[in-house]
Write an enzyme that holds these catalytic residues in place. Structure first.
Site, PDB file in Angstrom:
ATOM      1  N   HIS A   1      -7.122  -5.316  -1.821  1.00  0.00           N
ATOM      2  CA  HIS A   1      -5.941  -4.461  -1.417  1.00  0.00           C
ATOM      3  C   HIS A   1      -5.110  -5.272  -0.290  1.00  0.00           C
ATOM      4  CE1 HIS A   1      -3.747  -0.649  -0.916  1.00  0.00           C
ATOM      5  NE2 HIS A   1      -4.081  -0.817   0.465  1.00  0.00           N
ATOM      6  N   SER A  54       0.761  -1.235   0.015  1.00  0.00           N
ATOM      7  CA  SER A  54       0.100   0.136  -0.069  1.00  0.00           C
ATOM      8  C   SER A  54       0.950   1.159  -0.021  1.00  0.00           C
ATOM      9  CB  SER A  54      -1.098  -0.047   1.273  1.00  0.00           C
ATOM     10  OG  SER A  54      -2.100   1.157   1.217  1.00  0.00           O
ATOM     11  N   ASP A  65      -9.091  -4.659  -5.951  1.00  0.00           N
ATOM     12  CA  ASP A  65      -8.368  -3.548  -5.008  1.00  0.00           C
ATOM     13  C   ASP A  65      -9.587  -2.192  -5.035  1.00  0.00           C
ATOM     14  OD1 ASP A  65      -7.131  -1.581  -3.661  1.00  0.00           O
ATOM     15  OD2 ASP A  65      -5.310  -2.252  -4.369  1.00  0.00           O
TER      16      ASP A  65
END
Length: 323
Positions: free
Chosen positions: A270, A192, A238
């Site tokens: 994600h 991330s 995601d």
């Protein structure tokens, strides 16, 4: 504060046109031997000795002193553990500056000399526990792996990039395992905002041998300055860092001269990189081996490009790799 609620409002942007990766080219073999017909036991003996010499791992390793471990197979890179036993040591945040401490995983044996190293950052609101599964798994394949905590869980990608580099400097210069690490063979990974940070680190330090952003998030969508071999991993489901506005434009903006690949996970989110995942491990190991160790035995898993499958939505890249 949950990562989803904080990040989902930050994803936006128009997707720039992506430069397509070159289609794979099969490398030619090394050529055949000009064999002469000879007779009897001498012919058989010559053949056996010649082939055993060519197949010798020692002979291959002599060409590349950074090779670590046995010749790879699909099973060996998909396994939960590689051939090395692993030890680990905790690094207190009180003992370091520039990042929040972490855990170093490393091969227990010193018989093979030093190892390449990779530092891994968690994502927004995350701690090292969210990416700890990568520690022993990568280390058992022949790497020193440093999973770190960041200074605060809310640090942005540019800060995480600086922290990744600070952790690499600590690992190679001051850590208790520094003599086990080859300071010229280093890589960064991150999830991330940590993935966005790995791009920031590669931009700042071109000497890095590899970067692997995992479902990366960053407000900067263009990375033409990055020359480090980079594998970007996105996820088809995601909704926090959608591939259309993050992973795909990141990949497309990397120069065509940079060894690069884009792996989009199928049926993934994600947060898929926060749990043990065979596909992420398989291609991360192959990428690190190929570029940190310059181990061309792993090229077979990267080129020709992997095809879509139950776990791969899409894979792009420029092959064959040149670095």
């Amino acid at each position: 504060m949950q990562q989803h609620s904080q990040n989902s409002s930050l994803t936006a942007g128009t997707v720039p046109p992506e430069s397509a990766g070159r289609r794979p080219r099969r490398r030619d073999g090394r050529g055949g031997w000009a064999a002469k017909r000879i007779t009897g036991a001498l012919a058989a003996l010559t053949t056996v000795v010649g082939l055993s010499s060519l197949a010798s791992p020692g002979a291959h390793a002599a060409d590349n002193p950074y090779e670590r471990g046995p010749a790879p197979t699909t099973s060996s890179i998909e396994a939960a553990r590689g051939s090395y036993s692993v030890s680990q040591t905790t690094v207190s945040s009180l003992a370091v500056t520039g990042f929040g401490g972490g855990t170093v995983y490393y091969p227990t044996s010193t018989a093979d000399g030093t190892f390449g190293a990779v530092v891994i950052s968690p994502g927004y609101t995350g701690t090292q526990s969210s990416i700890s599964w990568l520690g022993a798994r990568l280390a058992s394949q022949g790497f020193a792996v440093f999973t770190i905590d960041t200074l605060t869980t809310l640090d942005q990608p540019d800060s995480r990039g600086r922290q990744l580099l600070a952790a690499l400097d600590y690992l190679t210069e001051r850590s208790s395992v520094r003599t086990r690490v080859d300071g010229s063979r280093l890589a960064v990974m991150g999830h991330s905002m940590g993935g966005g940070g790995s791009l920031e680190a590669a931009k700042s330090r071109p000497s890095l041998q590899a970067a692997i952003p995992l479902t990366p998030w960053n407000t900067d969508k263009s990375w033409p300055e990055v020359s480090t071999p980079t594998l970007i991993v996105g996820a088809d489901g995601d909704t926090i860092a959608p591939v259309a506005s993050h992973a795909e434009p990141f990949y497309g903006s990397l120069p065509s001269s940079t060894d690069k690949a884009y792996l989009e996970l199928n049926n993934a989110t994600h947060f898929t990189p926060n749990s043990s995942d065979t596909t992420i491990a398989k291609y991360s190991i192959s990428w690190l081996k190929r570029f940190v160790d310059n181990d061309t035995r792993y090229e077979q898993f990267l080129c020709p490009l992997p095809r879509p499958s139950l776990t791969i939505e899409e894979y792009r890249g420029n092959c064959p790799h040149t670095s």
